[in-house]
Write a protein that holds these residues in place. Sequence first.
Motif, PDB file in Angstrom:
ATOM      1  N   GLY A   1       0.792  -1.223   0.000  1.00  0.00           N
ATOM      2  CA  GLY A   1       0.000   0.000   0.000  1.00  0.00           C
ATOM      3  C   GLY A   1       0.822   1.269   0.000  1.00  0.00           C
ATOM      4  N   MET A   2       1.778   1.383   0.926  1.00  0.00           N
ATOM      5  CA  MET A   2       2.557   2.616   1.032  1.00  0.00           C
ATOM      6  C   MET A   2       3.559   2.740  -0.112  1.00  0.00           C
ATOM      7  N   ALA A   3       4.014   1.615  -0.645  1.00  0.00           N
ATOM      8  CA  ALA A   3       4.909   1.662  -1.805  1.00  0.00           C
ATOM      9  C   ALA A   3       4.169   2.249  -3.009  1.00  0.00           C
ATOM     10  N   ILE A   4       2.914   1.851  -3.181  1.00  0.00           N
ATOM     11  CA  ILE A   4       2.101   2.380  -4.278  1.00  0.00           C
ATOM     12  C   ILE A   4       1.810   3.861  -4.042  1.00  0.00           C
ATOM     13  N   VAL A   5       1.509   4.220  -2.794  1.00  0.00           N
ATOM     14  CA  VAL A   5       1.259   5.624  -2.464  1.00  0.00           C
ATOM     15  C   VAL A   5       2.448   6.491  -2.865  1.00  0.00           C
ATOM     16  N   LYS A   6       3.661   6.054  -2.500  1.00  0.00           N
ATOM     17  CA  LYS A   6       4.862   6.834  -2.804  1.00  0.00           C
ATOM     18  C   LYS A   6       5.066   6.954  -4.315  1.00  0.00           C
ATOM     19  N   LYS A   7       4.832   5.861  -5.041  1.00  0.00           N
ATOM     20  CA  LYS A   7       4.990   5.894  -6.497  1.00  0.00           C
ATOM     21  C   LYS A   7       4.004   6.865  -7.129  1.00  0.00           C
TER      22      LYS A   7
END
Length: 318
Positions: free
Chosen positions: A135-141
């Motif tokens: 989730g947070m990896a996608i948010v950052k991207k």
Amino acid sequence: MARIESGHMELDENYANIEDIRQRLIEMFEDEAKKKNIHVRYTFNVEHKHVMADVTKVEEIFVNILSNALKYTPSNGSVEVNVDELSCDEPGYMIVRTSTMDTGIGMSQEYLDKIFESFSRERMTSSKISGTGLGMAIVKKYVDLLGGTIDVKSVLGKGSTFIVTLKYKMADEKYYLNKQEENCEVDNAIFNGKHILLAEDNDLNAEIAQTILERAGLFVDRVKNGIECVNKVIENPVGTYDVILMDIQMPKMDGYKATCEIRNLQDKAKACIPIVAITANAFEEDKKKAIDAGMDGHIAKPINIEDLFVVLTDILNK
């Protein structure tokens, strides 16, 4: 994540109202907050509400952040969301800062250093609370793709704060409102007596769609997979169906394959029947894939009634 990292993820900016985005998020998490007795407080200080934005990606950012805030905040806790407009040096643009603060379990400094890495999860919570760690990896991207910034502060046992800043091009409000009015101008008389072939494997989704369509004066036949859809077109005379509403993810044969089968029928009159994709994937590349497969339109789930009728009106008027 694979799409993002492959470089194939594209921006799909359209007119949007920032307040509408906020309202959808409030409604999305209202029930979950009530179940855990979590007090959610929103403040909204934005002057220029009409902007150009990739709404799908913007909402995905805050769905992930709010979902985590509620997931990791114990019952009787609180979540505060502050949305503020900031000045921007670039004429015609504005910056929106969204701060999400919770009284949850917090994160260690060690984990904060790798929170945006794929599949990373805080060791002490990963066994107790379900999640993929994406989730947070996608948010950052997404934040990077949109040219924004994200900052995270957290104290173990006390809570976390996520601060996201995104720059938007300001939109002309009158033009936005005129576009909305145009989208609502649908003449239901054009639907009377028309026949729809609905390919949808989910019974509840099919029932909702069928009810909406029939109330507008359309006749609806429903099938549950791509094979049944193709067979219906083959078995019935030319002109039986005016439009096919084709779900993409179906068992036995998906919507893309079923569309290709129909487009390759020897009977050219049947092969050219209008087909509209209905899919939970609302990214620009998904729309392109539907068109490349031979479809005539694309509607995202959950179905927006106005959008559905606008697309159907456009097709039936041709």
